[in-house]
Scaffold this active site. Sequence first.
Site, PDB file in Angstrom:
ATOM      1  N   LYS A 172       0.836  -1.200   0.000  1.00 47.68           N
ATOM      2  CA  LYS A 172       0.000   0.000   0.000  1.00 47.68           C
ATOM      3  C   LYS A 172       0.872   1.251   0.000  1.00 47.68           C
ATOM      4  CE  LYS A 172      -3.512   2.823   0.274  1.00 47.68           C
ATOM      5  NZ  LYS A 172      -4.521   3.018   1.304  1.00 47.68           N
ATOM      6  N   LYS A 240       0.352  11.539   5.304  1.00 44.75           N
ATOM      7  CA  LYS A 240       0.598  10.462   6.281  1.00 44.75           C
ATOM      8  C   LYS A 240       1.153   9.220   5.589  1.00 44.75           C
ATOM      9  CE  LYS A 240      -2.189   7.322   7.035  1.00 44.75           C
ATOM     10  NZ  LYS A 240      -3.329   6.411   7.190  1.00 44.75           N
TER      11      LYS A 240
END
Lengths: 302, 302
Positions: A172, A240
């Site tokens: 991811k 993030k």
Amino acid sequence: MADRVGFIGLGAMGFPMAANLVAAGAEVIVSNRSSGPVDRLEREGARRAGSLTELVENSDVVITMLPDSADVADVLRGPGGIFSALRSGQLLIDMSTISPVVTRELASEAGAMGADFLDAPVSGGDVGAREGTLAIMVGGAAAALERARPLFDVMGASITHVGDVGAGQVVKAANQIVVATTLAAIGEALVLATHNGVTREHTLSVLGGGGANSRMLELKRTKLATQSYEPTFRATLQSKDLGIALASARESGVPLPLTAIVDQLYRVVESKGWGGLDHSVVVRAIELLAAERGTEESEESP
Amino acid sequence: MADRVGFIGLGAMGFPMAANLVAAGAEVIVSNRSSGPVDRLEREGARRAGSLTELVENSDVVITMLPDSADVADVLRGPGGIFSALRSGQLLIDMSTISPVVTRELASEAGAMGADFLDAPVSGGDVGAREGTLAIMVGGAAAALERARPLFDVMGASITHVGDVGAGQVVKAANQIVVATTLAAIGEALVLATHNGVTREHTLSVLGGGGANSRMLELKRTKLATQSYEPTFRATLQSKDLGIALASARESGVPLPLTAIVDQLYRVVESKGWGGLDHSVVVRAIELLAAERGTEESEESP
């Protein structure tokens, strides 16, 4: 779906994912920090958990879909959290996008209690979450994935088993590198073109018509053309994710020069107060760099 | 097609483009540095030019498809070149990818002789050239584009008029920024994933299945999976295009931090002698950065 599902985190992604499970006939008990989404999902047939321990006690599989590593760790390890009630044979699935390192620690702690753990972050955005067409990247044991597959099949269109626990988060992070860098590359293309007499619309049309096309360009084209950045995926979350990628890279000794620059561009985004806008606003950060030329007279070289 | 076409430059792109014009019934006269492609195209019905002046004298529209700015400038301005025989009312179309600055100079010189000029660089690679599905980015006067359109329709699937002379080259440079940066981003994703226990194949599968997908990923996936970089578009040409983009950016006062890094990665490619390989070999340059860890004992901090 034989397994009863506990679902924690009913945000922009979690809500439609849980709603799809309910719609597919799963027995779902839900928990969320704010009660609005719980009320709505209760009306669609979900059960409301009075506490995380009640949720665990009435679930076979517990799914978390939360903003960041600290949120997942807190829900699992905190007082009255998931770990305080976890039973042997239960399966924890974290579908959040968090640190692979934290993921491996949490999986290890769950394993010590006899529970299985999968990390299963997703891509596809809120549209994919609503339509049940997410891409799900799964790290963990094959048997646990087979157990989870009926649930994943409801939420996603592609399910890829990418390795052991943590591998889902690694891939991811890799995915998010490409997503953010593609957006920034489009930004550099736009700023070069518009500063040299070619319109945004012509540039976007050419980029979309050939080898430069991408899913990001297709998804963000209207936002880029109109320069309005209503969020479908907020810049702070992209930021993030880049932090996770860079921390993982540092830990594994991998240099990522482009990702580092893109991360700096998101620092510009956040310093401008644009963190709540769509992650494609990184284009505006690049335009800002080109637009703010100094107006002072140039000095002689020393 | 009423206009007779002179076509100069029968390389990997120019040959199939000219062949498509011949196949579509255009009267085509051709010139190329080496005679092999001329022989082949002659068999398909093109006429061989004994010289550039003979080519110009027997054409209404002259198309150049050459490697770089210097090649185009030489063919136009050189002794016995196009400009030595150019007539008022002729149309020059440069479909090469070259500097917008040189383009504007050449167009101005052609204009002084009463000829029209279009810059019309393409994307879509040799496959697009063969199939007549190139994306053509056109800079120049609208009337000149309308005159050229029957020819462009044979060679391309999308024809975009992006602005005045030079605008085609500007937007092509913008396109090449996105192409190269996308490849490099995929490289960083791959190196992060493979250094953290996820296979190339799994990573490519995930990237291709969601928001990280791109035309580049689709086109290069087999090369990336097998790590064999037979060229469809050579790294040296990609490198040249990034040089054009960075020079244009410098001239117009635009900072392009990502493009500058990607260009440096192509310096690694060329320093390793990989310039003749496919431009996707930039992935190997990134892998090289991560693979060559120092083996010396670390020293104490000063």
